[in-house]
Design an enzyme around this catalytic site. Structure first.
Site, PDB file in Angstrom:
ATOM      1  N   ARG A  78       0.842  -1.189   0.000  1.00 23.96           N
ATOM      2  CA  ARG A  78       0.000   0.000   0.000  1.00 23.96           C
ATOM      3  C   ARG A  78       0.880   1.242   0.000  1.00 23.96           C
ATOM      4  O   ARG A  78       1.692   1.434   0.909  1.00 23.96           O
ATOM      5  CB  ARG A  78      -0.921   0.015   1.227  1.00 23.96           C
ATOM      6  CG  ARG A  78      -1.815   1.244   1.233  1.00 23.96           C
ATOM      7  CD  ARG A  78      -2.610   1.430   2.511  1.00 23.96           C
ATOM      8  NE  ARG A  78      -3.201   2.766   2.487  1.00 23.96           N
ATOM      9  CZ  ARG A  78      -3.473   3.502   3.550  1.00 23.96           C
ATOM     10  NH1 ARG A  78      -3.213   3.042   4.768  1.00 23.96           N
ATOM     11  NH2 ARG A  78      -3.991   4.709   3.416  1.00 23.96           N
ATOM     12  N   HIS A 124      -3.176  10.912   0.602  1.00 21.37           N
ATOM     13  CA  HIS A 124      -2.693  10.667   1.956  1.00 21.37           C
ATOM     14  C   HIS A 124      -2.157  11.985   2.512  1.00 21.37           C
ATOM     15  O   HIS A 124      -0.979  12.100   2.873  1.00 21.37           O
ATOM     16  CB  HIS A 124      -1.630   9.577   1.958  1.00 21.37           C
ATOM     17  CG  HIS A 124      -1.415   8.941   3.300  1.00 21.37           C
ATOM     18  ND1 HIS A 124      -1.437   7.572   3.492  1.00 21.37           N
ATOM     19  CD2 HIS A 124      -1.186   9.470   4.524  1.00 21.37           C
ATOM     20  CE1 HIS A 124      -1.214   7.296   4.768  1.00 21.37           C
ATOM     21  NE2 HIS A 124      -1.047   8.450   5.420  1.00 21.37           N
ATOM     22  N   GLU A 175      -7.507   8.011   6.471  1.00 19.14           N
ATOM     23  CA  GLU A 175      -7.801   8.553   7.802  1.00 19.14           C
ATOM     24  C   GLU A 175      -8.419   9.946   7.771  1.00 19.14           C
ATOM     25  O   GLU A 175      -7.788  10.931   8.199  1.00 19.14           O
ATOM     26  CB  GLU A 175      -6.543   8.570   8.662  1.00 19.14           C
ATOM     27  CG  GLU A 175      -6.044   7.196   9.044  1.00 19.14           C
ATOM     28  CD  GLU A 175      -4.955   7.244  10.111  1.00 19.14           C
ATOM     29  OE1 GLU A 175      -4.659   8.340  10.637  1.00 19.14           O
ATOM     30  OE2 GLU A 175      -4.399   6.172  10.403  1.00 19.14           O
ATOM     31  N   ASN A 298      -7.428   1.455   9.671  1.00 15.40           N
ATOM     32  CA  ASN A 298      -6.138   1.698  10.309  1.00 15.40           C
ATOM     33  C   ASN A 298      -6.350   1.638  11.809  1.00 15.40           C
ATOM     34  O   ASN A 298      -7.206   2.346  12.346  1.00 15.40           O
ATOM     35  CB  ASN A 298      -5.596   3.081   9.947  1.00 15.40           C
ATOM     36  CG  ASN A 298      -5.300   3.245   8.469  1.00 15.40           C
ATOM     37  OD1 ASN A 298      -5.417   2.299   7.691  1.00 15.40           O
ATOM     38  ND2 ASN A 298      -4.914   4.437   8.076  1.00 15.40           N
ATOM     39  N   TYR A 300      -4.340   1.071  15.817  1.00 17.21           N
ATOM     40  CA  TYR A 300      -3.103   0.973  16.577  1.00 17.21           C
ATOM     41  C   TYR A 300      -3.306   0.540  18.029  1.00 17.21           C
ATOM     42  O   TYR A 300      -2.509  -0.220  18.554  1.00 17.21           O
ATOM     43  CB  TYR A 300      -2.346   2.312  16.532  1.00 17.21           C
ATOM     44  CG  TYR A 300      -1.784   2.604  15.164  1.00 17.21           C
ATOM     45  CD1 TYR A 300      -0.502   2.202  14.828  1.00 17.21           C
ATOM     46  CD2 TYR A 300      -2.551   3.234  14.187  1.00 17.21           C
ATOM     47  CE1 TYR A 300       0.018   2.425  13.556  1.00 17.21           C
ATOM     48  CE2 TYR A 300      -2.048   3.467  12.914  1.00 17.21           C
ATOM     49  CZ  TYR A 300      -0.768   3.061  12.602  1.00 17.21           C
ATOM     50  OH  TYR A 300      -0.267   3.277  11.334  1.00 17.21           O
ATOM     51  N   GLU A 380      -3.577  -0.305   7.943  1.00 14.43           N
ATOM     52  CA  GLU A 380      -2.433   0.081   8.780  1.00 14.43           C
ATOM     53  C   GLU A 380      -2.579  -0.571  10.136  1.00 14.43           C
ATOM     54  O   GLU A 380      -3.678  -0.673  10.679  1.00 14.43           O
ATOM     55  CB  GLU A 380      -2.346   1.609   8.988  1.00 14.43           C
ATOM     56  CG  GLU A 380      -1.888   2.426   7.809  1.00 14.43           C
ATOM     57  CD  GLU A 380      -1.757   3.907   8.152  1.00 14.43           C
ATOM     58  OE1 GLU A 380      -1.552   4.246   9.343  1.00 14.43           O
ATOM     59  OE2 GLU A 380      -1.870   4.731   7.235  1.00 14.43           O
TER      60      GLU A 380
END
Length: 480
Positions: A78, A124, A175, A298, A300, A380
């Site tokens: 990506r 992005h 995002e 995405n 985390y 992500e």
């Protein structure tokens, strides 16, 4: 979910599962003024700070990056296209730069030749600075908003025309939630309430790109969608206040964008907070509803919602979750291993819950606007150790805490798949230790050390990258 060894995952993921890594143009490419590229908003905002002028020099190291991907077992990569390389001044009447197109075309060709699927992000965050000057970029309203929409249409159409014969996987925006807050970095007079305007413009530009693609370029074997982001928000206890706050956090952080795209309707919490957030025409709603062939996520880490709402001057991080009070260290006890400046904490069970929640809320046939199951791509997921860049080279290579992170999160992914969540791919963030926007080069999310100090930009895989390879070598079935 608990971490297990890779042999316990043997054949648990379907054949054809996409496994690889993710990056973004401004964070790795460098070559800030090569081949006709003009400044993006980040070139200006970070001019006298850590910046992307050189970054990882990936613009000039195509072959090295492809060799690295192959060595780590990737069958997908990506990456994002820099608008400033394709249309350097951004606008629909501005010249297209053939050298920028040639660069990405060569890169795409080489990836495909090596058996690596290009998963391409159109935007992005690196908006051409000329458009920010011209009409405020994604802050635009009124007649200026029409300029933004037409400029965007031209840019994405140029990309589809140049690369669409080979690229089968497209992402429109990365995002949106983070991007609405990024404006504080490059816009001196940005007001917090403008986030709703930026969010609205992101949604409609996403929908317009998808509409153009579906009408003019899409083939039976191609997909287009968006990459959203979310922490998992868990109630700190069983109180109704904590449960309500956790739901509010999920609504604002991801439901804001996911509900109109996947359910075809406004998110009720967001609409209550900002009545104009979904002020679309019926024609705009018509192209927004169902405007993603997959759910890109995405992720985390995880937050705990205490049940309180911060009513006076909430910190930025809290406003991203509807101004709820959150903690990752209840009673002073960390919820998981603490990463760089608290981003992220290692909480794999939160990832499992998020994947389950996405399927239950947006992507199963019973709820989705298009009434069919929609696959999820993890676009992500990654970890940064505290002050890793200060470690010795050997310590950076032997990144045991990142290995532990991936061990837990990949086990959680398998657990969700085994329980019926249709995850079709996973892309770790990031392939390289790169520029992390306003945080500079201090946080290291890469599975590869890049020799920036020595000026060679030599890539050396860390233990975590090799772990990811071993995991997927075991977990992905060899045949259907």
């Amino acid at each position: 979910m608990t971490a297990t060894t890779t042999d316990q995952h043997h054949g648990t993921l379907p054949a054809g599962f996409l496994r690889g890594f993710a990056t973004a143009s401004y964070q790795i490419e460098g070559g800030h003024d090569q081949d006709g590229r003009k400044p993006s908003v980040w070139d200006v905002a970070l001019k006298d700070k850590d910046n992307g002028d050189v970054a990882c020099n990936s613009y000039n190291m195509i072959e090295e990056d492809i060799a690295l991907l192959k060595s780590l077992g990737a069958n997908v990569y990506r990456f994002s296209i820099s608008w400033s390389r394709i249309v350097p001044l951004g606008g629909r009447n501005d010249p297209v730069e053939p050298r920028g197109i040639a660069h990405y075309s060569k890169f795409i060709d080489r990836l495909i030749e090596e058996g690596i699927t290009p998963f391409v992000t159109l935007f992005h965050w690196d908006l051409p600075y000329a458009l920010q000057e011209r009409y405020g970029g994604f802050r635009a309203t009124g007649e200026q908003r029409e300029e933004l929409l037409l400029d965007w249409d031209r840019y994405v159409r140029v990309c589809f025309e140049a690369f669409g014969d080979r690229v089968k996987h497209w992402i429109t925006h990365n995002e949106p939630l983070s991007y609405v807050y990024c404006h504080f970095a490059f816009t001196d007079d940005y007001k917090l309430d403008e986030k709703w305007t930026v969010g609205k413009n992101i949604l409609i530009t996403h929908a317009r790109a998808v509409d153009i693609y579906r009408k003019e370029f899409q083939r039976p074997d191609t997909v287009i969608g968006i990459a959203l982001q979310s922490e998992w928000v868990e109630p700190i206890d069983d109180s109704q206040a904590a449960k309500d706050a956790a739901q509010r956090g999920m609504d604002v952080s991801i439901g804001w964008f996911a509900d109109p795209i996947y359910l075809g309707k406004p998110n009720a919490t967001v609409e209550k907070l900002a009545p104009g957030a979904y002020d679309f025409t019926e024609a705009e709603w018509a192209i927004l509803r169902g405007s993603s062939d997959f759910f890109g996520i995405n992720h985390y880490s995880t937050q705990l919602a205490t049940g309180k709402i911060i009513t006076e001057d909430p910190p930025i991080i809290n406003t991203m979750f509807g101004s709820i009070e959150m903690t990752q260290e209840p009673g002073g006890v960390p919820i998981g291993h603490r990463g760089h400046d608290g981003h992220p904490y290692t909480v794999p069970w939160g990832f499992y819950k998020l994947l389950k929640y996405i399927h239950a809320t947006w992507t199963n046939a019973g709820v989705s606007y298009i009434h069919k199951d929609i696959p999820t791509y993890v676009t992500e997921n990654g970890y940064a150790e505290q002050d890793e860049r200060q470690y010795t080279f050997e310590e950076r290579i032997n990144d045991k805490n990142r290995v532990n992170y991936f061990e837990g999160y990949l086990a959680a992914l398998v657990g969700a798949v085994q329980e019926g969540v249709p995850v079709a791919g996973y892309m770790a963030w990031s392939l390289l230790d790169n520029l992390e926007w306003t945080s500079g080069y201090k946080p290291c999310f890469g599975v590869t050390v890049v020799d920036m100090d020595g000026g060679t930009f030599k890539r050396t895989p860390k233990s975590s990258g090799l772990y990811i390879k071993r995991f997927f070598d075991e977990a992905v079935a060899s045949k259907a």
